[in-house]
Every structure is written in structure tokens, then in C-alpha cells.
Write a protein that holds these residues in place. Structure first.
Motif, PDB file in Angstrom:
ATOM      1  N   ILE A   1       0.881  -1.156   0.065  1.00 28.18           N
ATOM      2  CA  ILE A   1       0.036  -0.028   0.098  1.00 28.18           C
ATOM      3  C   ILE A   1       0.857   1.194   0.244  1.00 28.18           C
ATOM      4  CG2 ILE A   1      -1.781   1.342   1.363  1.00 28.18           C
ATOM      5  CD1 ILE A   1      -2.742  -1.640   2.469  1.00 28.18           C
ATOM      6  N   PRO A   2       0.910   2.192  -1.005  1.00 26.89           N
ATOM      7  CA  PRO A   2       2.216   2.903  -1.137  1.00 26.89           C
ATOM      8  C   PRO A   2       1.671   4.106  -0.703  1.00 26.89           C
ATOM      9  CG  PRO A   2       0.587   3.061  -3.262  1.00 26.89           C
ATOM     10  CD  PRO A   2       0.206   1.822  -2.440  1.00 26.89           C
ATOM     11  N   ALA A   3       2.448   4.800   0.374  1.00 26.70           N
ATOM     12  CA  ALA A   3       2.387   5.861   1.011  1.00 26.70           C
ATOM     13  C   ALA A   3       2.488   7.169  -0.053  1.00 26.70           C
ATOM     14  CB  ALA A   3       3.346   5.981   2.245  1.00 26.70           C
ATOM     15  N   ALA A   4       2.153   8.167   0.108  1.00 22.97           N
ATOM     16  CA  ALA A   4       2.316   9.408  -0.484  1.00 22.97           C
ATOM     17  C   ALA A   4       3.102  10.359   0.234  1.00 22.97           C
ATOM     18  CB  ALA A   4       0.904   9.946  -1.121  1.00 22.97           C
ATOM     19  N   ASP A   5       4.216  10.855  -0.262  1.00 24.92           N
ATOM     20  CA  ASP A   5       5.038  11.812   0.412  1.00 24.92           C
ATOM     21  C   ASP A   5       5.023  13.173  -0.404  1.00 24.92           C
ATOM     22  OD1 ASP A   5       5.774   9.724   2.100  1.00 24.92           O
ATOM     23  OD2 ASP A   5       7.828   9.175   1.028  1.00 24.92           O
ATOM     24  N   ASN A   6       5.030  14.447   0.349  1.00 25.67           N
ATOM     25  CA  ASN A   6       5.006  15.637  -0.311  1.00 25.67           C
ATOM     26  C   ASN A   6       4.111  15.372  -1.412  1.00 25.67           C
ATOM     27  OD1 ASN A   6       6.996  16.646   1.575  1.00 25.67           O
ATOM     28  ND2 ASN A   6       8.596  15.919  -0.019  1.00 25.67           N
ATOM     29  N   PRO A   7       2.814  15.334  -1.073  1.00 22.44           N
ATOM     30  CA  PRO A   7       1.637  15.002  -2.318  1.00 22.44           C
ATOM     31  C   PRO A   7       1.580  16.528  -3.144  1.00 22.44           C
ATOM     32  CG  PRO A   7       0.624  15.160  -0.185  1.00 22.44           C
ATOM     33  CD  PRO A   7       1.883  14.981  -0.130  1.00 22.44           C
ATOM     34  N   GLU A   8       1.408  16.292  -4.250  1.00 27.46           N
ATOM     35  CA  GLU A   8       0.989  17.487  -5.100  1.00 27.46           C
ATOM     36  C   GLU A   8      -0.320  17.842  -4.876  1.00 27.46           C
ATOM     37  OE1 GLU A   8       0.442  18.899  -9.748  1.00 27.46           O
ATOM     38  OE2 GLU A   8       1.310  16.769  -9.408  1.00 27.46           O
ATOM     39  N   VAL A   9      -0.753  19.226  -4.680  1.00 26.20           N
ATOM     40  CA  VAL A   9      -1.818  19.694  -4.280  1.00 26.20           C
ATOM     41  C   VAL A   9      -2.616  20.718  -5.423  1.00 26.20           C
ATOM     42  CG1 VAL A   9      -1.706  19.330  -1.773  1.00 26.20           C
ATOM     43  CG2 VAL A   9      -1.200  21.599  -3.052  1.00 26.20           C
ATOM     44  N   GLN A  10      -3.902  21.187  -5.276  1.00 28.63           N
ATOM     45  CA  GLN A  10      -4.418  22.040  -6.064  1.00 28.63           C
ATOM     46  C   GLN A  10      -5.368  22.743  -5.410  1.00 28.63           C
ATOM     47  OE1 GLN A  10      -7.310  18.752  -8.199  1.00 28.63           O
ATOM     48  NE2 GLN A  10      -6.054  19.805  -9.463  1.00 28.63           N
ATOM     49  N   THR A  11      -5.765  23.972  -6.064  1.00 25.78           N
ATOM     50  CA  THR A  11      -6.741  24.879  -5.522  1.00 25.78           C
ATOM     51  C   THR A  11      -8.273  24.163  -5.391  1.00 25.78           C
ATOM     52  OG1 THR A  11      -7.421  25.823  -7.150  1.00 25.78           O
ATOM     53  CG2 THR A  11      -5.452  26.855  -5.941  1.00 25.78           C
ATOM     54  N   ALA A  12      -9.019  24.552  -4.508  1.00 24.50           N
ATOM     55  CA  ALA A  12     -10.539  24.026  -4.741  1.00 24.50           C
ATOM     56  C   ALA A  12     -11.223  24.220  -5.957  1.00 24.50           C
ATOM     57  CB  ALA A  12     -11.442  24.720  -3.573  1.00 24.50           C
ATOM     58  N   ASN A  13     -10.882  25.415  -6.501  1.00 25.03           N
ATOM     59  CA  ASN A  13     -11.418  25.587  -8.022  1.00 25.03           C
ATOM     60  C   ASN A  13     -10.983  24.703  -9.132  1.00 25.03           C
ATOM     61  OD1 ASN A  13     -13.026  27.725  -7.196  1.00 25.03           O
ATOM     62  ND2 ASN A  13     -11.479  29.398  -7.574  1.00 25.03           N
ATOM     63  N   GLU A  14      -9.773  24.244  -8.901  1.00 28.10           N
ATOM     64  CA  GLU A  14      -8.837  23.359  -9.860  1.00 28.10           C
ATOM     65  C   GLU A  14      -9.534  21.982  -9.663  1.00 28.10           C
ATOM     66  OE1 GLU A  14      -4.667  25.656 -10.301  1.00 28.10           O
ATOM     67  OE2 GLU A  14      -5.285  24.318  -8.743  1.00 28.10           O
ATOM     68  N   ALA A  15      -9.950  21.458  -8.465  1.00 27.83           N
ATOM     69  CA  ALA A  15     -10.530  20.192  -8.128  1.00 27.83           C
ATOM     70  C   ALA A  15     -11.630  19.858  -8.883  1.00 27.83           C
ATOM     71  CB  ALA A  15     -10.211  20.074  -6.549  1.00 27.83           C
ATOM     72  N   THR A  16     -11.801  19.970 -10.240  1.00 22.68           N
ATOM     73  CA  THR A  16     -13.088  19.666 -10.656  1.00 22.68           C
ATOM     74  C   THR A  16     -13.615  18.257 -10.670  1.00 22.68           C
ATOM     75  OG1 THR A  16     -11.943  19.564 -12.819  1.00 22.68           O
ATOM     76  CG2 THR A  16     -13.042  21.827 -12.212  1.00 22.68           C
ATOM     77  N   TRP A  17     -12.519  17.330 -10.429  1.00 19.28           N
ATOM     78  CA  TRP A  17     -12.772  15.943 -10.312  1.00 19.28           C
ATOM     79  C   TRP A  17     -13.625  15.503  -9.290  1.00 19.28           C
ATOM     80  CZ3 TRP A  17     -10.340  12.615  -6.693  1.00 19.28           C
ATOM     81  CH2 TRP A  17      -9.505  13.375  -5.859  1.00 19.28           C
ATOM     82  N   LEU A  18     -13.669  16.380  -8.275  1.00 23.06           N
ATOM     83  CA  LEU A  18     -14.377  15.885  -6.861  1.00 23.06           C
ATOM     84  C   LEU A  18     -15.765  16.241  -6.979  1.00 23.06           C
ATOM     85  CD1 LEU A  18     -11.839  16.843  -4.021  1.00 23.06           C
ATOM     86  CD2 LEU A  18     -12.808  14.553  -4.549  1.00 23.06           C
ATOM     87  N   LYS A  19     -16.618  15.293  -6.474  1.00 24.42           N
ATOM     88  CA  LYS A  19     -18.050  15.649  -6.363  1.00 24.42           C
ATOM     89  C   LYS A  19     -18.293  16.387  -4.953  1.00 24.42           C
ATOM     90  CE  LYS A  19     -19.680  11.749  -6.953  1.00 24.42           C
ATOM     91  NZ  LYS A  19     -18.431  10.723  -7.541  1.00 24.42           N
ATOM     92  N   ASP A  20     -19.323  17.134  -4.941  1.00 23.26           N
ATOM     93  CA  ASP A  20     -19.417  17.803  -3.549  1.00 23.26           C
ATOM     94  C   ASP A  20     -19.872  16.813  -2.274  1.00 23.26           C
ATOM     95  OD1 ASP A  20     -19.161  20.439  -4.442  1.00 23.26           O
ATOM     96  OD2 ASP A  20     -21.302  20.920  -4.784  1.00 23.26           O
ATOM     97  N   SER A  21     -20.304  15.924  -2.796  1.00 21.44           N
ATOM     98  CA  SER A  21     -20.629  14.561  -1.878  1.00 21.44           C
ATOM     99  C   SER A  21     -19.523  13.725  -1.537  1.00 21.44           C
ATOM    100  CB  SER A  21     -21.826  13.735  -2.612  1.00 21.44           C
ATOM    101  OG  SER A  21     -21.481  13.279  -3.503  1.00 21.44           O
ATOM    102  N   ASP A  22     -18.593  13.829  -2.309  1.00 17.21           N
ATOM    103  CA  ASP A  22     -17.336  13.024  -1.760  1.00 17.21           C
ATOM    104  C   ASP A  22     -16.831  13.227  -0.434  1.00 17.21           C
ATOM    105  OD1 ASP A  22     -17.310  11.858  -4.209  1.00 17.21           O
ATOM    106  OD2 ASP A  22     -15.700  12.911  -5.263  1.00 17.21           O
ATOM    107  N   ILE A  23     -16.457  12.400   0.186  1.00 14.39           N
ATOM    108  CA  ILE A  23     -15.974  12.240   1.602  1.00 14.39           C
ATOM    109  C   ILE A  23     -14.569  12.770   1.601  1.00 14.39           C
ATOM    110  CG2 ILE A  23     -15.448  11.127   3.845  1.00 14.39           C
ATOM    111  CD1 ILE A  23     -18.275  11.640   3.260  1.00 14.39           C
ATOM    112  N   VAL A  24     -14.192  13.704   2.511  1.00 18.52           N
ATOM    113  CA  VAL A  24     -12.760  14.251   2.505  1.00 18.52           C
ATOM    114  C   VAL A  24     -12.429  14.193   4.162  1.00 18.52           C
ATOM    115  CG1 VAL A  24     -12.780  15.661   0.332  1.00 18.52           C
ATOM    116  CG2 VAL A  24     -13.293  16.682   2.634  1.00 18.52           C
ATOM    117  N   PHE A  25     -11.239  14.238   4.375  1.00 21.10           N
ATOM    118  CA  PHE A  25     -10.584  14.589   5.541  1.00 21.10           C
ATOM    119  C   PHE A  25     -10.032  15.684   5.750  1.00 21.10           C
ATOM    120  CE2 PHE A  25     -10.211  10.064   4.883  1.00 21.10           C
ATOM    121  CZ  PHE A  25     -11.626   9.545   5.447  1.00 21.10           C
ATOM    122  N   GLY A  26     -10.569  16.810   6.506  1.00 24.07           N
ATOM    123  CA  GLY A  26     -10.046  18.177   6.381  1.00 24.07           C
ATOM    124  C   GLY A  26      -9.277  18.371   7.589  1.00 24.07           C
ATOM    125  N   VAL A  27      -7.951  19.079   7.333  1.00 19.14           N
ATOM    126  CA  VAL A  27      -6.921  19.548   8.385  1.00 19.14           C
ATOM    127  C   VAL A  27      -6.500  21.004   8.336  1.00 19.14           C
ATOM    128  CG1 VAL A  27      -4.772  19.029   9.245  1.00 19.14           C
ATOM    129  CG2 VAL A  27      -6.106  17.077   8.312  1.00 19.14           C
TER     130      VAL A  27
END
Length: 452
Positions: free
Chosen positions: A195-221
Motif C-alpha cells: 500500500i504505497p504511502a504518498a510523500d509531499n503530495p501534489e495539491v491544487q486549489t478548490a477551483n481546480e479540483a473539478t474531479w471531486l463531487k460535492d458529496s465526496d468524503i474528505v478529511f479536512g486538516v
């Protein structure tokens, strides 16, 4: 062919001795384990006889290392069964996890059942036997870690750094069905049979994350005013992220089996940054994580180093709040958030809660605290006095929506972005997270349950 494959193939053709159940005396037990599993057997104390030590070596260790099961193992297993010592059932359980032959599985289960004084299971041999062992709290046999280490490192040599002495209950450690992630730090793209951990993961802004549906579960920090969302469909295939947020280093494990994402600060003064990885092992259905820098194993639920150099230093990682919510709620409340990019999901989107383990934990956990259903969501936190407390999320959320206050000692629950978190009187985070009830209650058996 690997050793474990050869072992399974050899065992498929083995002729096994018939094993008869032996009467075992019992002692009283007064908790819910008795209601769920019956009265446990009496366990002896002291060392094992030389004959029994030899039988354990032949049946459990030689068979794994040689990849064979033959007449010598049959005789040894018969000697073990006749010993009437239920402590040996722990080693039988370890071998059951890797035995591929239906005949051998049944024979091993018959032996363990005889030692435990229960009816032999006819299916899920390893699960049934191990559940009873945990619930009965059968002591480990002498030199248990030595035997267990020999069995497990035959399968995965990389586990030699894991199976060492420490403040860990080796009885409860089992194989999760995957191999160890031992890749160096920041090698996220290196392939691995793990199970491959992710180090220093690439991120994007909320506007750029068009692949996510509003109903998708996220863990917010949130750390120092910087917000980031870790989508569940990424965490389900990565299960571990080493990240930096708000100027702080974080290790973020997600246990799909426990429904728990946690965030630990890993920039600890006086030590090299722990780089957390998935070991491929479980403790009562919770992942076992370790630090590839020091080799130290951590209690995933508590953040405490339990083996190695970091355990000797007494390292316990501080937790940040993790808010489990929907993406639409999170980005509405925190539009400045960043989020991990879709590529980190590796093209897969699991949802274990709604299919694979919907009927309950799929790995042995022993007895279950009956105060809530096993998969009831709770918000767990430790109070200032060190008392663990769980809040039933559904009840707490409705109470907070009605404007009621929820406070215990220094803990105050509040709604944030459609999720629930714990803060102190000044609003500072207290390191709460959401989890399944069975997981929280078994790692904190003394937990209080908020009554609503």
C-alpha cells in the motif's frame, strides 16, 4: 515460486492426523467477553516442557522455513494438542494466517479449538480461533515473540525490523494481506507490491479540483491557518501521507478498517522527522504503522512509539484535528483550501464501508463493547485529565445543530464545515478525529461514552 507459495502447495497434499478435543478447565470472567464467547479456559503458568518446545519448533517454525508439512509435523501437532496448554493456540493462530491447505486449516483449527475448549470451526478458521483468543485474553506462551518472528519473517523478510521487543502486545499482531512499504522518503512514484504511502503530495486549489463531487468524503486538516483536504478515495489507496501544512510536518494515516483518519505532527524536537509507512500488519483490525527512519513501530491510534529508538525516547506524537465531512461543505467553509490531486488515487476508488466489511470487521478483534453498534461513527478525544471519551457523532451533530453546547472537562464540540471537532475554551484544537466505535473502544477500553 516463493517460500509461502511452496508452503501452501506442499500443505495441500499433506495427510494430517485426526485430532480429538480434550476437556479444558475454565475460570470465571465477568465482562461482556463471556456473553459473546463463553467462559475462557484455565491457562497454565511457567515454562514449557522440552518435548513441547521441540513440537512447536517442528510444527510451526520448521514447516514455514522449509515450506513443507509432513509426518513429523503431524506428530508434533498431536503432541501440542495433547498438552492441553491453550497458550500454544496463539502460535497455531499465526500459522493459520498463512496456511493455504483446507486440510491443514481444519487440522490446525481442531487443535486450537481443543486447547481452547470450544467446538472446532468449519469455516473462517483463523478468524474464529483468533477472536476467541483475544476475547479470552489467553496469555502468550514463553518465547512467543521468537516463534512469531520466525514465522512472519519467513513470509516477508522486511518484517525483521518490526518484530522486535517493545511495548506492544504481539498476540494481537496479524497479517493484513499486504506487504511492507519500505520505500525511502519522497519516492511516491516508485512502484511497490504494497500500500504505497504518498510523500509531499501534489495539491491544487478548490477551483481546480473539478474531479471531486460535492458529496465526496474528505478529511479536512487545518494547521496555523492553512487548510487542506485529503479525499477519501485517495486515502483508501494510499493509507498514509507524509505532508507539510502550515509550516508543520505531518504524518496522516488512514485505516480503512477503522474508518479513522488521523494527523500527527512529526516535527518533533530532538529527533529526525519520523517518516510513517504501512507495515502490512494489523492489531485488532487497525493498521500497524512504522517509521522508516528509525525502524520504530507506532501505535497508530495513540501516536505512541512502541518499539525501537523512538520508544526508548518516550516519543508520543501530538495530534491535529481531523474533520470528516463532504467536499462541498469543506470548500464552502474554507474556500482557500488546497486538496490532493486526483492522480494520487491511482485510478482506484474503493469504499470499504459499503461493501467489503459492511457486515462488521473482517479481521479478528475479539469481544466488542456492546454500548454502540460496531460501525457507529464516534468523535474521539482525550481530555486534559487523560480520560478518553467518545461522542456518538449522529447525536452530537444534531445537538449542536439545535444550538446545544457539548462540553466535558476541557473538551468542547463544535461544527466545522459539516463535520465535528473538539476544541478547548479558547477554540484551540484538541486532536479529535472520527472513527468506528469498535476501533475506538478496543484501543481505549476504559473510554467514557457521552450520553447525549
Amino acid at each position: 515460486m516463493s517460500k509461502i507459495s511452496r508452503f501452501k502447495a506442499a500443505l495441500s497434499s499433506a495427510l494430517l492426523l485426526a485430532l480429538t478435543s480434550l476437556p479444558v478447565s475454565a475460570i470465571a470472567q465477568t465482562n461482556h467477553a463471556v456473553e459473546q464467547f463463553g467462559t475462557p479456559p484455565q491457562s497454565p503458568t511457567g515454562s514449557l516442557s522440552g518435548e513441547l518446545e521441540t513440537a512447536i519448533q517442528v510444527a510451526f517454525i520448521d514447516s514455514m522455513q522449509d515450506g513443507t508439512w509432513g509426518e513429523a509435523q503431524n506428530v508434533a501437532l498431536h503432541t501440542i494438542t495433547n498438552s492441553g496448554d491453550p497458550r500454544i493456540a496463539w502460535i497455531i493462530s499465526d500459522l493459520l494466517r498463512f496456511a493455504g491447505s483446507a486440510q491443514l486449516n481444519q487440522a490446525l483449527a481442531n487443535s486450537a479449538a481443543a486447547l481452547l475448549g470450544i467446538s472446532p470451526p468449519r469455516r473462517n478458521h483463523w478468524g474464529v480461533i483468533t477472536d476467541h483468543l483475544i476475547a479470552y485474553d489467553i496469555p502468550a506462551p514463553p518465547d512467543y515473540l521468537k516463534a512469531k518472528r520466525a514465522i512472519f519473517t519467513t513470509v516477508v523478510p522486511g518484517w525483521d525490523k518490526i518484530f522486535v521487543k517493545g511495548d506492544i502486545d504481539w498476540r494481537h499482531v496479524s497479517w493484513g494481506g499486504v506487504l511492507i512499504d519500505d520505500r525511502p522518503f519522497d519516492r511516491t512514484d516508485d512502484p511497490c507490491n504494497c500500500i504505497p504511502a504518498a510523500d509531499n503530495p501534489e495539491v491544487q486549489t478548490a477551483n481546480e479540483a473539478t474531479w471531486l463531487k460535492d458529496s465526496d468524503i474528505v478529511f479536512g486538516v487545518e494547521v496555523n491557518g492553512e487548510y487542506r483536504a485529503y479525499p477519501r478515495q485517495i486515502m483508501e489507496v494510499r493509507e498514509m501521507v507524509n505532508d507539510t501544512l502550515g509550516g508543520r510536518d505531518l504524518g496522516i494515516p488512514y485505516c480503512t478498517l477503522c474508518g479513522a483518519a488521523q494527523a500527527y505532527f512529526t516535527d518533533v524536537k530532538g529527533i529526525n522527522r519520523p517518516v510513517l509507512r504501512t507495515s502490512g500488519l494489523l492489531i485488532r483490525s487497525n493498521k500497524v504503522m512504522y517509521d522508516i527512519t528509525s525502524g520504530s513501530v507506532f501505535d497508530t491510534f495513540k501516536g505512541t512509539a512502541v518499539t525501537g529508538r523512538l520508544a526508548r525516547k518516550g516519543i508520543q506524537l501530538e495530534q491535529a484535528n481531523v474533520i470528516t465531512t463532504e467536499w462541498g461543505e469543506w470548500k464552502k467553509a474554507h474556500p482557500e483550501t488546497t486538496v490532493l490531486v486526483e492522480e494520487l488515487a491511482l485510478g482506484r476508488n474503493f469504499d470499504f464501508r459499503n461493501n467489503r466489511d459492511a457486515g462488521g470487521p473482517i479481521f479478528p478483534v475479539g469481544d466488542i463493547d456492546p454500548r454502540l453498534p460496531v460501525h457507529e461513527d464516534i468523535i474521539g478525544v482525550i481530555t486534559a485529565s487523560g480520560k478518553p471519551i467518545a461522542f456518538q457523532r449522529s447525536k452530537a451533530f444534531l445537538a449542536l445543530k439545535r444550538g446545544e453546547s457539548i462540553s466535558v472537562e476541557n473538551v468542547n464540540l463544535v461544527i466545522d464545515a459539516g463535520g465535528v471537532k473538539a476544541v478547548d475554551a479558547s477554540g484551540a484544537p484538541l486532536g479529535s478525529h472520527q472513527a468506528f466505535w469498535f476501533a475506538w473502544s478496543q484501543f481505549y477500553p476504559e473510554t467514557e461514552l457521552w450520553g447525549g
